[in-house]
Design a protein around this motif. Structure first.
Motif, mmCIF file in Angstrom:
data_model
loop_
_atom_site.group_PDB
_atom_site.id
_atom_site.type_symbol
_atom_site.label_atom_id
_atom_site.label_comp_id
_atom_site.label_asym_id
_atom_site.label_seq_id
_atom_site.Cartn_x
_atom_site.Cartn_y
_atom_site.Cartn_z
ATOM 1 N N UNK A 62 0.849 -1.234 0.054
ATOM 2 C CA UNK A 62 0.094 0.060 -0.155
ATOM 3 C C UNK A 62 0.880 1.351 -0.079
ATOM 4 N N UNK A 63 0.746 2.189 -0.924
ATOM 5 C CA UNK A 63 1.211 3.477 -0.837
ATOM 6 C C UNK A 63 0.322 4.532 -1.013
ATOM 7 N N UNK A 64 0.690 5.948 -0.816
ATOM 8 C CA UNK A 64 -0.196 6.888 -0.841
ATOM 9 C C UNK A 64 0.014 7.958 0.043
ATOM 10 N N UNK A 65 -0.686 8.892 0.378
ATOM 11 C CA UNK A 65 -0.233 10.239 0.946
ATOM 12 C C UNK A 65 0.172 9.666 2.587
ATOM 13 N N UNK A 66 1.462 9.888 2.820
ATOM 14 C CA UNK A 66 1.947 9.520 4.123
ATOM 15 C C UNK A 66 1.748 8.174 4.609
ATOM 16 N N UNK A 67 1.543 7.206 3.431
ATOM 17 C CA UNK A 67 1.560 5.880 3.833
ATOM 18 C C UNK A 67 2.395 4.933 2.862
ATOM 19 N N UNK A 68 3.144 4.091 3.612
ATOM 20 C CA UNK A 68 3.834 3.007 2.851
ATOM 21 C C UNK A 68 3.990 1.808 3.520
ATOM 22 N N UNK A 69 2.994 1.014 3.299
ATOM 23 C CA UNK A 69 3.154 -0.148 4.397
ATOM 24 C C UNK A 69 2.809 -1.819 3.324
ATOM 25 N N UNK A 70 3.162 -2.669 4.260
ATOM 26 C CA UNK A 70 2.989 -3.927 3.612
ATOM 27 C C UNK A 70 2.084 -4.691 4.650
#
Length: 640
Positions: free
Chosen positions: A321-329
């Motif tokens: 998952x990527x996006x505004x202030x987000x980068x996670x698995x």
């Protein structure tokens, strides 16, 4: 005289026409030779389309056939590129992108239409393999499927009604509402695609069939509910094989230069009938609120996952998952429940949110621990899972602290802001709990292996699994794993192949492997996936002095060495490449356990449908042999 002149003139005209024809033919021949020397474009089977929309004309799809210049595909409200490479590498690949300037419902419905119309054939095959065929097995299955369809339809109606009422003032319900638009758009697109292909199938396929596809993670729980509470049936938990479980391993550690690395492996467990796999990427520019367009887009706008045809979410539960202030698995595995009495407290008349809807909502709204928990645990009953969520952005903080030697005591990590990087969440029916594992994993450099056995005490006791028996599971797997090759070997060694059990054979087991790594210094991720039942690359031998596994028979079990306290099947198989080990105390082994020992021994060859008795298991659209290498998706539209 005049007559002769006429004849001569006519001949001259015919001669001129013949000359023109010969010249034209010669010119065409030269052009043909010239064109033949021009290299024709080679296509890889990627098809693209664009969904256009305006208030007056509504939706309109433009199909671009096969394309190589994918970045030049017109955007519209939504655009898609799709490639069916199932027979080449075991995966199809699908990418959809929407535009922020269009209303959210237009983006969602348009994206669903595009996916349905381009993938209609695989959707039908997956439905025939996983939904239609099992329902025709026997009278009991037919009764369950009839009840299931009625339950699913009524639940969807109530869920959709609530979403319409609350979407304008509740961010969660706005995302649920958009998922209903996407699902119904996919159904509409599927009908259109099937009709364009003159398949004749569109009249026999209903929206409920799409709902059932998207409830794949919930159906087993619903079946337990049906059997235990509605039919007064016996305990039906631990279906098929007790150790045929999804498996997930994560590790965070510094390399020899002091730089952090994160590695993760995931393997889904399911029937081989479900192996129509698809790598998906949804880049949806949805807003937080449908009313105020001045609001930001949702945090998670770019979600990649391993999925299936016709399904809005992963189902085998692996997301990037990527996006505004987000980068996670995020990874998940089904969690065990040994307490059937829990179903007595569930009100079947209350609607619930299917797991596919909850996890996609959490992926879009889950910017931190609080928003993630609120979304994934809300209205949860079916789809019990064990989740690991890793905040990749926060690993950079760990890197800085480690480089400066700012932490050496466990108690000081929270004071330095190091928390909620690695989050363990467990849900069994309507019970949900979360634990932050950042401290233990970033201090001890251990590996965490999740295989469905509850690790949190409250969930363990709630699900009927005595905590003292699995307390060692919370000590986390100690290992020297430092790369994805180590993770690959570990998952293969612990994989299950139900097709290798002889008379007990069933096409069920671990059907894939996803490998993921993240370098916080370079901020680079690497992801590869393998489709098909897993097999080892070296032949193990059975370890009992000089007794070989070939000398053991199922009819007459021998005394063989095993670990009597193991939760798994009590057989130890040691690779011939490993040194001798001290065996556990000897005891007699049950015939079914011995069969699994032999299964593991022969676990070194790829699966072929032609070599097994599939017991009537449908596998339309699948290749015969599953011997594929790693696949790394190459996306057309990179993150902005």
């Amino acid at each position: 005289m005049s007559t002769n002149l006429k004849v001569v003139g006519a001949s001259w005209i015919k001669t001129r026409i013949s000359t023109f024809i010969l010249v034209a033919a010669g010119f065409l021949s030269i052009c043909a030779l010239f064109i033949a020397k021009i290299e024709r474009p080679k296509y890889d089977g990627t098809y693209c389309a664009t969904m256009f929309w305006n208030e007056k004309t509504g939706f309109n799809i433009e199909y671009w056939k096969q394309r190589n210049d994918l970045h030049n595909i017109p955007k519209g409200a939504a655009r898609i590129c799709y490639k069916d490479s199932m027979y080449q590498n075991g995966w199809s690949q699908l990418e959809i992108e929407t535009e922020e300037k269009y209303p959210d419902w237009v983006q969602a419905f348009g994206a669903g239409m595009l996916e349905g119309t381009l993938t209609w054939s695989n959707i039908y095959h997956h439905w025939a393999n996983t939904i239609s065929s099992p329902c025709d097995t026997d009278e009991s299955s037919q009764n369950f499927c009839t009840w299931l369809r009625d339950t699913v339809e009524s639940n969807y109606v109530e869920m959709k009604k609530t979403a319409k009422l609350r979407a304008s003032h509740d961010h969660y319900w706005h995302q649920i509402d958009l998922l209903t638009y996407q699902l119904e758009g996919m159904y509409f697109g599927w009908q259109r695609g099937a009709k364009r292909a003159r398949s004749g199938l569109e009249e026999d396929f209903e929206l409920t069939d799409f709902l059932l596809l998207n409830l794949a993670a919930d159906i087993q729980d619903l079946k337990e509910n049906f059997t235990l509470t509605l039919e007064n049936g016996k305990k039906s938990l631990n279906k098929i094989f007790p150790n045929a479980r999804a498996s997930m391993l994560v590790k965070l550690f510094p390399d020899f230069e002091g730089n952090f690395k994160f590695i993760m492996g995931h393997s889904a467990a399911a029937s081989y009938s479900s192996m129509l796999r698809m790598q998906k990427r949804y880049k949806f520019k949805f807003h937080v609120s449908p009313i105020n367009w001045n609001t930001n887009t949702v945090p998670g706008t770019d979600i990649s996952f391993s999925g299936y045809p016709g399904i809005l979410a992963s189902i085998d539960d692996f997301y990037m998952i990527k996006g505004r202030n987000v980068h996670s698995v995020v990874g998940g595995v089904s969690i065990r429940n040994e307490n059937p009495s829990l179903w007595n407290d569930i009100n079947n008349n209350n609607y619930h949110i299917p797991l596919s809807f909850r996890i996609m909502t959490a992926s879009r709204l889950g910017q931190n621990r609080k928003t993630w928990e609120k979304s994934i645990g809300r209205y949860s009953i079916t789809g019990s899972k064990q989740w690991i969520r890793v905040d990749l952005k926060k690993i950079n903080l760990l890197q800085k602290l480690h480089s400066n030697n700012n932490y050496s005591k466990i108690d000081g990590l929270n004071d330095l802001g190091v928390h909620d990087i690695i989050l363990l969440s467990e849900q069994v029916l309507n019970k949900y709990k979360t634990k932050d594992l950042t401290t233990s994993m970033s201090i001890n450099w251990t590996s965490l292996w999740c295989n469905g056995i509850p690790k949190l005490k409250e969930i363990s006791l709630f699900s009927g699994i005595p905590f003292e028996n699995n307390n060692s599971n919370m000590k986390i797997v100690e290992s020297n794993m430092t790369n994805l090759e180590d993770v690959d070997e570990f998952l293969r060694k612990n994989a299950f192949r139900g097709d290798l059990l002889g008379e007990q054979a069933s096409p069920y087991g671990n059907i894939d492997m996803k490998l993921f790594t993240f370098d916080p210094v370079l901020e680079i991720t690497d992801y590869n996936a393998i489709s098909g039942p897993l097999f080892t690359k070296q032949k193990p031998r059975f370890f009992n002095n000089d007794i070989s596994i070939e000398s053991l028979t199922i009819e007459e079990p021998n005394k063989i060495y095993s670990n009597e306290n193991s939760d798994e099947f009590n057989i130890e198989i040691i690779s011939s490449a490993e040194p001798s080990k001290i065996p556990a105390p000897a005891r007699l082994i049950r015939n079914d356990i011995l069969a699994i020992a032999k299964h593991r021994y022969h676990h070194n060859r790829p699966f072929k449908w032609s070599e097994v008795d599939d017991n009537g298991v449908n596998h339309q659209g699948q290749p015969n042999e599953w011997n594929f290498s790693k696949v790394k998706p190459v996306w057309a539209w990179h993150s902005q």
